[in-house]
Design a protein around this motif. Structure first.
Motif, PDB file in Angstrom:
ATOM      1  N   HIS A  48       0.818  -1.227   0.000  1.00 35.84           N
ATOM      2  CA  HIS A  48       0.000   0.000   0.000  1.00 35.84           C
ATOM      3  C   HIS A  48       0.848   1.273   0.000  1.00 35.84           C
ATOM      4  N   GLN A  49       2.080   1.195  -0.490  1.00 40.79           N
ATOM      5  CA  GLN A  49       2.948   2.375  -0.539  1.00 40.79           C
ATOM      6  C   GLN A  49       3.208   2.738  -1.997  1.00 40.79           C
ATOM      7  N   THR A  50       3.756   3.946  -2.207  1.00 37.56           N
ATOM      8  CA  THR A  50       4.010   4.400  -3.582  1.00 37.56           C
ATOM      9  C   THR A  50       5.407   5.014  -3.701  1.00 37.56           C
ATOM     10  N   ILE A  51       5.968   4.933  -4.901  1.00 38.87           N
ATOM     11  CA  ILE A  51       7.131   5.754  -5.236  1.00 38.87           C
ATOM     12  C   ILE A  51       6.548   7.090  -5.674  1.00 38.87           C
ATOM     13  N   SER A  52       7.078   8.194  -5.141  1.00 37.67           N
ATOM     14  CA  SER A  52       6.537   9.519  -5.456  1.00 37.67           C
ATOM     15  C   SER A  52       6.813   9.858  -6.916  1.00 37.67           C
ATOM     16  N   GLN A  53       6.051  10.821  -7.442  1.00 32.81           N
ATOM     17  CA  GLN A  53       6.307  11.216  -8.833  1.00 32.81           C
ATOM     18  C   GLN A  53       7.658  11.951  -8.909  1.00 32.81           C
ATOM     19  N   ALA A  56       7.991  15.600  -7.503  1.00 29.18           N
ATOM     20  CA  ALA A  56       7.984  15.758  -6.033  1.00 29.18           C
ATOM     21  C   ALA A  56       9.357  15.408  -5.460  1.00 29.18           C
ATOM     22  N   GLN A  57       9.973  14.360  -5.996  1.00 27.72           N
ATOM     23  CA  GLN A  57      11.296  13.964  -5.506  1.00 27.72           C
ATOM     24  C   GLN A  57      12.340  15.036  -5.837  1.00 27.72           C
ATOM     25  N   ALA A  58      12.205  15.635  -7.005  1.00 24.37           N
ATOM     26  CA  ALA A  58      13.149  16.684  -7.415  1.00 24.37           C
ATOM     27  C   ALA A  58      12.979  17.939  -6.557  1.00 24.37           C
ATOM     28  N   ILE A  75      13.602   9.577   5.985  1.00 22.70           N
ATOM     29  CA  ILE A  75      12.578   8.740   6.605  1.00 22.70           C
ATOM     30  C   ILE A  75      11.621   8.284   5.508  1.00 22.70           C
ATOM     31  N   GLY A  76      11.467   6.976   5.349  1.00 27.10           N
ATOM     32  CA  GLY A  76      10.595   6.443   4.306  1.00 27.10           C
ATOM     33  C   GLY A  76      11.390   6.037   3.076  1.00 27.10           C
ATOM     34  N   THR A  77      12.222   5.003   3.225  1.00 27.36           N
ATOM     35  CA  THR A  77      13.069   4.536   2.117  1.00 27.36           C
ATOM     36  C   THR A  77      12.221   4.140   0.906  1.00 27.36           C
ATOM     37  N   GLY A  78      11.108   3.465   1.179  1.00 28.20           N
ATOM     38  CA  GLY A  78      10.207   3.029   0.103  1.00 28.20           C
ATOM     39  C   GLY A  78      10.941   2.240  -0.964  1.00 28.20           C
ATOM     40  N   SER A  79      10.875   2.717  -2.201  1.00 32.97           N
ATOM     41  CA  SER A  79      11.520   2.028  -3.327  1.00 32.97           C
ATOM     42  C   SER A  79      13.039   2.152  -3.298  1.00 32.97           C
ATOM     43  N   GLY A  80      13.544   3.189  -2.599  1.00 34.47           N
ATOM     44  CA  GLY A  80      14.991   3.435  -2.582  1.00 34.47           C
ATOM     45  C   GLY A  80      15.449   4.434  -3.649  1.00 34.47           C
ATOM     46  N   ILE A  96      15.641   5.255   6.891  1.00 33.79           N
ATOM     47  CA  ILE A  96      14.805   4.418   7.766  1.00 33.79           C
ATOM     48  C   ILE A  96      13.486   4.098   7.062  1.00 33.79           C
ATOM     49  N   GLU A  97      13.109   2.830   7.070  1.00 32.44           N
ATOM     50  CA  GLU A  97      11.827   2.394   6.515  1.00 32.44           C
ATOM     51  C   GLU A  97      11.124   1.531   7.565  1.00 32.44           C
ATOM     52  N   ARG A  98       9.844   1.810   7.805  1.00 30.79           N
ATOM     53  CA  ARG A  98       9.162   1.059   8.858  1.00 30.79           C
ATOM     54  C   ARG A  98       8.702  -0.323   8.371  1.00 30.79           C
ATOM     55  N   LEU A  99       8.487  -0.488   7.069  1.00 30.71           N
ATOM     56  CA  LEU A  99       8.048  -1.785   6.544  1.00 30.71           C
ATOM     57  C   LEU A  99       9.276  -2.557   6.058  1.00 30.71           C
ATOM     58  N   CYS A 123      12.528   0.525  11.081  1.00 29.67           N
ATOM     59  CA  CYS A 123      11.760   0.809  12.302  1.00 29.67           C
ATOM     60  C   CYS A 123      11.006   2.124  12.109  1.00 29.67           C
ATOM     61  N   ASP A 124      10.392   2.611  13.173  1.00 28.74           N
ATOM     62  CA  ASP A 124       9.657   3.872  13.120  1.00 28.74           C
ATOM     63  C   ASP A 124      10.641   5.038  13.038  1.00 28.74           C
ATOM     64  N   GLY A 125      10.671   5.695  11.894  1.00 31.11           N
ATOM     65  CA  GLY A 125      11.631   6.778  11.667  1.00 31.11           C
ATOM     66  C   GLY A 125      11.228   8.110  12.258  1.00 31.11           C
ATOM     67  N   THR A 126      10.031   8.199  12.856  1.00 36.51           N
ATOM     68  CA  THR A 126       9.643   9.507  13.413  1.00 36.51           C
ATOM     69  C   THR A 126      10.489   9.860  14.637  1.00 36.51           C
ATOM     70  N   PHE A 140      11.646  13.679   4.970  1.00 39.01           N
ATOM     71  CA  PHE A 140      10.680  12.590   5.186  1.00 39.01           C
ATOM     72  C   PHE A 140       9.701  12.583   4.041  1.00 39.01           C
ATOM     73  N   ALA A 141       9.441  11.360   3.557  1.00 36.02           N
ATOM     74  CA  ALA A 141       8.704  11.216   2.298  1.00 36.02           C
ATOM     75  C   ALA A 141       7.307  10.653   2.528  1.00 36.02           C
ATOM     76  N   ALA A 142       6.751  10.901   3.729  1.00 35.21           N
ATOM     77  CA  ALA A 142       5.390  10.470   4.028  1.00 35.21           C
ATOM     78  C   ALA A 142       4.748  11.569   4.872  1.00 35.21           C
ATOM     79  N   LEU A 196       2.728   9.157   7.133  1.00 42.36           N
ATOM     80  CA  LEU A 196       3.863   8.832   8.000  1.00 42.36           C
ATOM     81  C   LEU A 196       3.241   8.202   9.247  1.00 42.36           C
ATOM     82  N   ILE A 197       3.569   6.945   9.485  1.00 41.12           N
ATOM     83  CA  ILE A 197       2.910   6.217  10.574  1.00 41.12           C
ATOM     84  C   ILE A 197       3.922   5.953  11.676  1.00 41.12           C
ATOM     85  N   GLY A 198       3.630   6.450  12.873  1.00 42.03           N
ATOM     86  CA  GLY A 198       4.566   6.224  13.975  1.00 42.03           C
ATOM     87  C   GLY A 198       4.284   7.120  15.150  1.00 42.03           C
TER      88      GLY A 198
HETATM   89  N1  SAH Z   1      10.885   8.194  -1.262  1.00 44.08           N
HETATM   90  C1  SAH Z   1      10.154   6.972  -1.378  1.00 44.08           C
HETATM   91  C2  SAH Z   1       8.756   7.213  -0.856  1.00 44.08           C
HETATM   92  C3  SAH Z   1       8.058   5.995  -0.471  1.00 44.08           C
HETATM   93  S1  SAH Z   1       6.456   6.282   0.190  1.00 44.08           S
HETATM   94  C4  SAH Z   1      10.105   6.579  -2.831  1.00 44.08           C
HETATM   95  O1  SAH Z   1      10.086   7.464  -3.662  1.00 44.08           O
HETATM   96  O2  SAH Z   1      10.045   5.397  -3.151  1.00 44.08           O
HETATM   97  C5  SAH Z   1       6.780   6.609   1.867  1.00 44.08           C
HETATM   98  C6  SAH Z   1       7.432   5.510   2.650  1.00 44.08           C
HETATM   99  O3  SAH Z   1       7.465   5.939   4.011  1.00 44.08           O
HETATM  100  C7  SAH Z   1       6.684   4.178   2.659  1.00 44.08           C
HETATM  101  O4  SAH Z   1       7.543   3.167   2.216  1.00 44.08           O
HETATM  102  C8  SAH Z   1       6.269   3.992   4.115  1.00 44.08           C
HETATM  103  O5  SAH Z   1       6.266   2.638   4.548  1.00 44.08           O
HETATM  104  C9  SAH Z   1       7.330   4.799   4.829  1.00 44.08           C
HETATM  105  N2  SAH Z   1       6.984   5.224   6.181  1.00 44.08           N
HETATM  106  C10 SAH Z   1       5.794   5.664   6.653  1.00 44.08           C
HETATM  107  N3  SAH Z   1       5.889   5.960   7.959  1.00 44.08           N
HETATM  108  C11 SAH Z   1       7.178   5.711   8.322  1.00 44.08           C
HETATM  109  C12 SAH Z   1       7.910   5.826   9.545  1.00 44.08           C
HETATM  110  N4  SAH Z   1       7.352   6.256  10.677  1.00 44.08           N
HETATM  111  N5  SAH Z   1       9.210   5.480   9.543  1.00 44.08           N
HETATM  112  C13 SAH Z   1       9.826   5.030   8.417  1.00 44.08           C
HETATM  113  N6  SAH Z   1       9.179   4.895   7.230  1.00 44.08           N
HETATM  114  C14 SAH Z   1       7.883   5.238   7.183  1.00 44.08           C
END
Ligand code: SAH
Length: 214
Positions: A48-53, A56-58, A75-80, A96-99, A123-126, A140-142, A196-198
């Protein structure tokens, strides 16, 4: 992608444009979406996560004004993909990525691509990553309901922090800078990120992939 979506929309940082013109973005999305990975939209990356457009990343990366010498917290490694962008433009990235399944997949790919200046945590990156701070740049990307205080506390003097803040459906991309006079704030525009969940973000829902902080 760089000409139509970034230069056209006023991304001026030559480092950001150069790196985004050569990073293999298609490797960061699921195989079946590779052909869509350079388009002007976010894409699903699983869980249920997305790589940003790309835009937005730029915008976020440009706001950090990286010169190559910075210690960066993400915070929020996501796709990397954003992690790779930061690793190219700074000295060292702490991400840091929580999933864990998502973070682990990104780590495997980034290692395969040869990045050696990235540390990973699942873990929880907050809470930030206090013992490695302070950081010259934090991203932070969430979307967080409020600016996560722990992240602001880990910002070095003259450091820049960027991320989406506000209720779901009404987020603003906010940028903070720590100066001798205190913290200055700038709003960079409307945005729409996954939550951003945490502890210092939205409340956790307790799913199977929930990672406890250190
Ligand atoms: N920059 C990434 C964005 C991924 S989306 C990309 O472009 O691919 C945001 C990511 O933040 C998700 O993978 C989600 O699981 C993560 N995330 C949400 N809450 C978080 C938290 N508290 N700590 C770490 N990662 C978190």
């Amino acid at each position: 992608m760089v000409e139509d979506q970034l230069v056209e929309r006023n991304i001026k940082d030559l480092g950001v444009l150069e790196v985004m013109s050569r990073l293999p973005r298609h490797l960061f999305v699921p195989d079946y979406l590779g052909h869509k990975s350079y388009g002007q939209h976010p894409l699903p990356i699983g869980h249920h996560q997305t790589i940003s457009q790309p835009y937005a990343q730029a915008v976020m990366t440009q706001a950090l004004r990286l010169t190559g010498n910075e210690r960066v917290l993400e915070i929020g490694t996501g796709s990397g993909y954003q992690t790779a962008l930061l690793a190219e433009l700074s000295a060292h990235v702490f991400t840091i990525e929580r999933l864990k399944p998502l973070g682990q997949r990104a780590k495997t790919l980034l290692e395969k691509l040869g990045y050696t200046n990235i540390n990973y945590r699942f873990c929880d990156g907050t809470y930030g990553w206090q013992n490695m701070g302070p950081y010259d740049a934090i991203l932070f990307a969430a979307g967080s309901p409020e600016m996560p205080k722990a992240l602001v506390d880990q910002l070095a003097m003259n450091g820049r922090l960027v991320g989406p803040v506000g209720p779901e459906g009404a987020q603003q991309l906010v940028m903070l800078t720590r100066t001798e006079a205190g913290i200055s704030k700038k709003e960079l525009g409307d945005c729409n990120f996954v939550p951003l969940i945490g502890k210092f973000g939205h409340p956790p829902c307790g799913g199977a992939n929930e990672q406890k902080p250190f």
